[in-house]
Design an enzyme around this catalytic site. Structure first.
Site, PDB file in Angstrom:
ATOM      1  N   HIS A 238      -4.092   4.865  -2.961  1.00 27.87           N
ATOM      2  CA  HIS A 238      -2.805   5.199  -3.572  1.00 27.87           C
ATOM      3  C   HIS A 238      -2.114   6.219  -2.675  1.00 27.87           C
ATOM      4  O   HIS A 238      -2.613   7.321  -2.468  1.00 27.87           O
ATOM      5  CB  HIS A 238      -2.989   5.766  -4.976  1.00 27.87           C
ATOM      6  CG  HIS A 238      -1.701   6.130  -5.643  1.00 27.87           C
ATOM      7  ND1 HIS A 238      -0.968   5.217  -6.380  1.00 27.87           N
ATOM      8  CD2 HIS A 238      -0.991   7.295  -5.665  1.00 27.87           C
ATOM      9  CE1 HIS A 238       0.128   5.806  -6.838  1.00 27.87           C
ATOM     10  NE2 HIS A 238       0.137   7.061  -6.428  1.00 27.87           N
ATOM     11  N   CYS A 239      -0.971   5.827  -2.148  1.00 27.28           N
ATOM     12  CA  CYS A 239      -0.236   6.685  -1.214  1.00 27.28           C
ATOM     13  C   CYS A 239       0.826   7.462  -1.968  1.00 27.28           C
ATOM     14  O   CYS A 239       1.722   6.861  -2.588  1.00 27.28           O
ATOM     15  CB  CYS A 239       0.395   5.838  -0.104  1.00 27.28           C
ATOM     16  SG  CYS A 239       1.267   6.814   1.139  1.00 27.28           S
TER      17      CYS A 239
END
Length: 387
Positions: A238-239
Site C-alpha cells: 500500500h503506497c
C-alpha cells in the site's frame, strides 16, 4: 513484539484475538499490551498511553484537517531555507523527519490519508512553477528542454492517474466461488476429468485461499489490505504517496510513474544547476556553488534543487527495490512475510528477500511481469478514487 511497534503494520498482518470483535475468548488474549494493562491495573497505575501527551495525540488525529496550512508552509519554509545555508541544512533535514514521523503515525493506525498525495502533487507543481518563473527568464533553457520537462510532467501525472484508476480489487464472493468449484468438480467425469486435471478448478481448490475479513476466495499471491479494506490481486504494498494499493492491475503503471518522475526530476535538477552554477559541473554544483546565496532568486532555486534531490533520492531507492523484486518475481508483501517467518534468503545486501517460490529466472520473471493480465478499471474505481 516490541520491535513490531517500531515498524508500520504489514498489509496482511494477522489480527490479534483481542482486536477481533467476534472472537469469544478475546479476554484470554496473551498479547503484550493486555499483560501490560493488567499489571498496571493490579498496581493501581493509570493506563499507559502510546502518546506521551494528549496534545500530541490530538495532533496526530487532527493533522489531516491541517493539511492545507502545512502545504502553504512548504513554500515559506523553502524561502526561509534560502536565506542562509545553515537554515537550509536545518530545514531540509527537519522536513523529511517530520514527513516520516507522520507516515508512521498514520500507517500504524491503518487509515488512508490525502496528505502524502497532496504533498507530492503540490511539490511537483511548485517546482515546475519555480522553473518557469525563475529559471526560464534567465535564457539558459531552450525551447526543446522546456518541452522535455513539460512532457515529463504530463506523462508523470497521466501515468499516476492510470495507476489510481486500475486498483485491481478482488470482489468474488466466497459462496459464488465455492459453488463454481463444486459445479466444476461434479460435472467432470471420465476423459473430461483427466483433461481437467491440469486446468484451473483443481489448482483453484489447492492454491486459492479464503480471506477471513472479506469472506472471499482469493487467487494465489493476493492479499488483504487493511488500509483500503479490500483484497487486491498480487498485492505488492500500500503506497501512501498515491493513497492506494499497488497490485496486479496497476503495478506496471506504478513502475512507469516512478521511472518517468525520476528521469524528469533528474533532468530538471541538472538544468537548474547548470543555470545558477554555470562554471561548475552538475555533480559538484549541488555541493559547491560559490556565490549562490548572493541573490535571493538563485538561493531559492538552489534550495529547491536540494529539496528535489532528496525526494528524487527516496523515489530512486523505491524504484531500484521494485526492479530488483520484479527480477526475483517477489512482491513486497511476500518479502515481508518471508522475512517475518524466516523462510526467505536475503540477497544483494538486503535489498531483496528471495523466496524462491515463483522465480523462474531473470528473463522469464520480467516476461511474466510485463505480460500478466491487466484488469480493466475496477468496478469500485470512480472519479473519487483518483484521490
Amino acid at each position: 513484539m516490541k520491535w513490531e511497534k517500531l515498524k508500520p503494520p504489514e498489509p496482511d498482518d494477522p489480527m490479534c484475538c483481542c482486536e477481533c470483535d467476534i472472537y469469544q475468548y478475546g479476554c484470554c488474549c496473551d498479547c503484550e499490551d493486555l499483560d501490560e494493562a493488567f499489571n498496571r491495573w493490579l498496581r493501581h497505575k493509570p493506563p499507559h498511553s502510546r502518546c506521551h501527551s494528549p496534545v500530541l495525540g490530538a495532533l496526530i488525529d487532527n493533522l489531516e484537517i491541517s493539511m492545507i496550512p502545512a502545504l502553504v508552509l512548504l513554500p515559506l519554509l523553502l524561502r526561509a531555507a534560502a536565506l542562509h545555508y545553515l537554515l537550509g541544512i536545518i530545514i531540509l533535514t527537519a522536513l523529511p523527519s517530520l514527513v516520516l514521523w507522520y507516515y508512521y503515525a498514520t500507517h500504524r493506525k491503518r487509515r488512508r490519508t490525502l496528505f502524502f498525495l497532496t504533498l507530492a502533487l503540490f511539490s511537483l507543481a511548485y517546482m515546475y512553477y519555480l522553473f518557469i518563473t525563475e529559471i526560464l527568464p534567465r535564457g539558459d533553457v531552450s525551447h526543446l528542454q522546456l518541452c522535455t520537462v513539460t512532457a515529463g510532467m504530463i506523462l508523470t501525472i497521466g501515468s499516476l492517474i492510470h495507476t489510481k484508476r486500475g486498483l485491481g480489487f478482488h470482489t468474488t464472493s466466497y459462496h459464488s466461488q465455492s459453488e463454481e468449484v463444486n459445479k466444476d468438480s461434479t460435472h467432470l467425469n471420465g476423459s473430461i476429468q483427466s483433461a481437467a486435471s491440469s486446468s484451473s478448478p483443481p489448482a483453484l481448490t489447492e492454491k486459492w485461499s479464503r480471506c477471513s475479513v472479506c469472506k472471499t476466495m482469493r487467487p494465489p499471491r493476493a492479499g488483504h489490505c487493511r488500509t483500503c479494506g479490500s483484497c487486491v490481486k498480487r498485492l505488492d504494498h500500500h503506497c501512501v504517496w498515491i493513497n492506494s494499493c499497488v497490485g496486479q492491475a496497476n503495478h506496471r503503471s506504478f513502475l512507469l510513474t516512478l521511472l518517468v518522475f525520476v528521469l524528469t526530476s533528474l533532468y530538471g535538477i541538472s538544468l537548474v544547476l547548470c543555470s545558477i552554477c554555470p562554471r561548475q559541473y552538475v555533480m559538484t554544483a549541488l555541493f559547491y556553488c560559490p556565490g549562490v546565496y548572493s541573490q535571493s532568486s538563485s538561493a531559492l532555486c538552489f534550495t529547491c534543487a536540494w529539496y528535489s534531490s532528496i525526494v528524487t533520492g527516496g523515489l530512486l531507492y523505491l524504484l531500484v527495490v521494485q526492479v530488483i523484486n520484479i527480477s526475483f518475481n517477489v512482491t513486497e508483501r511476500e518479502a515481508q512475510l518471508a522475512l517475518r517467518n524466516k523462510t526467505g534468503q536475503s540477497r544483494l545486501w538486503g535489498l531483496v528477500i528471495d523466496t524462491g517460490e515463483y522465480s523462474h529466472g531473470f528473463c522469464q520473471n520480467w516476461v511474466e511481469f510485463l505480460t500478466m493480465t491487466d484488469a480493466s478499471v475496477s468496478p469500485r474505481s470512480s472519479l473519487t478514487d483518483l484521490v
